[in-house]
Design an enzyme around this catalytic site. Structure first.
Site, PDB file in Angstrom:
ATOM      1  N   ASN A 224       1.126  -1.011  -0.015  1.00  0.00           N
ATOM      2  CA  ASN A 224       0.343   0.349   0.459  1.00  0.00           C
ATOM      3  C   ASN A 224       0.564   1.202   0.074  1.00  0.00           C
ATOM      4  O   ASN A 224       1.912   0.949  -0.149  1.00  0.00           O
ATOM      5  CB  ASN A 224      -0.893   0.224   1.180  1.00  0.00           C
ATOM      6  CG  ASN A 224      -0.347  -0.158   2.599  1.00  0.00           C
ATOM      7  OD1 ASN A 224       0.152   0.345   2.981  1.00  0.00           O
ATOM      8  ND2 ASN A 224      -0.699  -1.114   3.141  1.00  0.00           N
TER       9      ASN A 224
ATOM     10  N   LYS B  70       8.798 -17.775 -10.121  1.00  0.00           N
ATOM     11  CA  LYS B  70       8.009 -16.159 -10.990  1.00  0.00           C
ATOM     12  C   LYS B  70       6.852 -16.574 -11.586  1.00  0.00           C
ATOM     13  O   LYS B  70       7.287 -18.059 -12.829  1.00  0.00           O
ATOM     14  CB  LYS B  70       9.026 -15.252 -11.498  1.00  0.00           C
ATOM     15  CG  LYS B  70       8.168 -14.316 -12.577  1.00  0.00           C
ATOM     16  CD  LYS B  70       9.160 -14.182 -13.296  1.00  0.00           C
ATOM     17  CE  LYS B  70       8.448 -13.235 -14.182  1.00  0.00           C
ATOM     18  NZ  LYS B  70       9.588 -12.832 -15.231  1.00  0.00           N
TER      19      LYS B  70
ATOM     20  N   PHE C 225      -4.368   4.002  14.982  1.00  0.00           N
ATOM     21  CA  PHE C 225      -4.927   4.519  13.487  1.00  0.00           C
ATOM     22  C   PHE C 225      -5.929   4.158  12.771  1.00  0.00           C
ATOM     23  O   PHE C 225      -5.880   2.813  12.234  1.00  0.00           O
ATOM     24  CB  PHE C 225      -3.942   5.404  12.505  1.00  0.00           C
ATOM     25  CG  PHE C 225      -2.613   5.576  13.167  1.00  0.00           C
ATOM     26  CD1 PHE C 225      -2.101   5.741  14.307  1.00  0.00           C
ATOM     27  CD2 PHE C 225      -2.797   6.907  12.525  1.00  0.00           C
ATOM     28  CE1 PHE C 225      -1.209   6.558  14.579  1.00  0.00           C
ATOM     29  CE2 PHE C 225      -1.581   7.789  12.517  1.00  0.00           C
ATOM     30  CZ  PHE C 225      -0.919   8.094  13.499  1.00  0.00           C
TER      31      PHE C 225
ATOM     32  N   ASP D 279      -4.559  -6.212   5.207  1.00  0.00           N
ATOM     33  CA  ASP D 279      -5.453  -7.048   5.393  1.00  0.00           C
ATOM     34  C   ASP D 279      -5.580  -8.898   4.966  1.00  0.00           C
ATOM     35  O   ASP D 279      -5.982  -9.609   5.267  1.00  0.00           O
ATOM     36  CB  ASP D 279      -7.151  -6.716   5.113  1.00  0.00           C
ATOM     37  CG  ASP D 279      -7.450  -5.480   5.926  1.00  0.00           C
ATOM     38  OD1 ASP D 279      -6.328  -5.096   7.310  1.00  0.00           O
ATOM     39  OD2 ASP D 279      -7.826  -4.615   5.645  1.00  0.00           O
TER      40      ASP D 279
ATOM     41  N   LYS E  42     -11.480  -3.122  18.584  1.00  0.00           N
ATOM     42  CA  LYS E  42     -10.283  -3.761  18.649  1.00  0.00           C
ATOM     43  C   LYS E  42      -9.895  -2.956  20.254  1.00  0.00           C
ATOM     44  O   LYS E  42      -8.925  -3.396  20.546  1.00  0.00           O
ATOM     45  CB  LYS E  42      -9.270  -2.720  17.796  1.00  0.00           C
ATOM     46  CG  LYS E  42      -9.963  -2.767  16.172  1.00  0.00           C
ATOM     47  CD  LYS E  42      -9.462  -2.710  15.476  1.00  0.00           C
ATOM     48  CE  LYS E  42      -9.518  -2.836  14.460  1.00  0.00           C
ATOM     49  NZ  LYS E  42      -8.038  -2.746  12.760  1.00  0.00           N
TER      50      LYS E  42
END
Ligand code: CTP
Length: 396
Positions: free
Chosen positions: A209, A288, A322, A278, A340
């Protein structure tokens, strides 16, 4: 921020690393400090005073018999006005003189006249540095409350390998910030996670990300300045581990999970600013993956939710999460805080291009466990980090 408006005295002595003090001066003034440079006569053999004078905007002082504003006694007046004195590079000679009470030039007399923190950044030949006399002098000065930043190992100007290179200029700057900061987190142990995680598909491809790690690293740096003992567990980033942090580098969410679980029990505060993937590929290709004429489908399996696991084992630790959101921002973040089982949620609208991911700036909303909400102003990540630490302080 911390250096804004501060009066710094920069002592430069006669070693080849004197050219690096020009860079230190530049960084200090860029950070908002007013710097007065004091050079020894030997230092002038290496760099011209005009360079320091131009970059500091202040006259460079060397002569012991200088009167300021026509009647102030130079070395006393400067010493009285300062917040900190840094001597970089500090030669064996200046260390020896101060350790033995010799004041025979402007710099050495000023060190004796000042009551502000004095930081020595030694730089010299490896054998000189390790000589028993220099080591004894350093030990004596440390016992008397003088601060030191150790030289680094490496190739020295005399072509010898060893310890003696001036410490990294950014580290000297950071040590100055530490010395000038209020230590309101002294005795606190903080574990911080930062950066993205990388989930390998095969040896050359991966899922990741846009996290740069900057927010987590800013939190680590700021917490260290404020006196905390910090462990930073980081996914792959291009950033240098923060000065004086303990540091564990990980790659995948699973590795981050293991590192956090192995360590969290030793910490009072946990800040999970990492952008953890996630999902990961169900199976990592050993070779590969070759292209065929057909479309392919990548099966993903769920990673463990590290924050949620921590929430279950929380006990009396303070946990900060966060939340990266693009829609129904506050509602989603509140939900995550409850699910959480954490104390504080730092919420980022990651759809905004000028903040959060990759940016040097951030704008966050803080949601507290009791439902209170605090909007923080858009600011540099280091300033946001200070605001987050202030919020943490208000609930510990
Ligand atoms: N987090 C975690 N482990 C995961 C996923 C997220 O520890 N596998 C933590 C992050 O470090 C962050 C918080 O959970 O502190 C929220 O992360 P975020 O990506 O906003 O939310 P998710 O719980 O992953 O939910 P979603 O992606 O659906 O918004």
């Amino acid at each position: 921020m911390i250096l804004k408006g501060k009066e710094i005295l920069l002592g430069v002595t006669g070693g080849i690393a004197a050219y690096k003090s020009v860079l230190l001066l530049r960084k200090l003034t860029k950070a908002g400090a007013n710097v007065n440079v004091i050079m020894t006569e030997n230092a002038k053999q290496f760099v011209g005073p005009l360079t320091f004078q131009t970059l500091s905007g202040n006259p460079v002082t060397s002569d012991l018999f200088t009167l300021f504003k026509s009647k102030e006694i130079g070395h006393v007046a400067l010493a009285d006005r300062a917040d900190l004195l840094v001597i970089a590079p500090a030669t064996a000679n200046i260390i020896g003189k101060i350790a033995n009470g010799i004041g025979d030039d402007f710099l050495s007399t000023m060190v004796m006249a000042t009551r502000v923190p004095v930081l020595f950044a030694p730089s010299m030949n490896v054998n000189m540095f390790h000589s028993p006399i220099v080591q004894e002098n350093i030990k004596k000065l440390k016992q008397h409350g003088y601060y030191f930043i150790d030289p680094e190992e490496g190739e020295l100007a005399c072509k010898v390998e060893g310890k003696g290179k001036l410490a990294d200029v950014d580290d000297i700057l950071e040590e100055i910030c530490i010395l000038l900061s209020q230590k309101d987190f002294k005795g606190k142990r903080i574990l911080i996670t930062a950066g993205p995680t990388i989930e390998d598909i095969d040896p050359v491809r991966y899922i990741s990300n846009n996290s740069s790690g900057k927010m987590g690293y800013a939190l680590a740096k700021t917490a260290i300045r404020r006196g905390a003992d910090v462990l930073l567990i980081s996914g792959p980033t291009s950033l240098k581990p923060p000065y004086k942090s303990k540091f564990i580098k990980v790659r995948s969410a699973q590795e981050m999970y293991e590192a956090v679980m192995d360590n969290f029990k030793y910490f009072d505060i946990i800040i999970k600013s990492a952008a953890v993937a996630d999902y990961k590929p169900a199976k990592k290709g050993e070779q590969k993956i070759k292209k065929t004429d057909n479309d392919i489908y990548l099966k993903l399996t769920k990673n463990k939710d590290i924050l949620k696991e921590l929430g279950k084992k929380k006990e009396n630790r303070l946990i900060v999460g966060f939340a990266a959101e693009t829609q129904d921002i506050l509602e989603n973040a509140k939900q995550k805080l409850i699910e959480k089982n954490i104390d504080l949620m730092v919420v980022n609208d990651v759809s905004k291009k000028d903040i959060a991911f990759k940016s040097d700036y951030n704008q966050c909303t803080l949601i507290f466990r009791n439902g209170n909400i605090l909007e923080l102003p858009k600011a540099k990540k280091e300033e946001v980090a200070d605001d987050i630490l202030d919020a943490i302080k208000s609930i510990i």
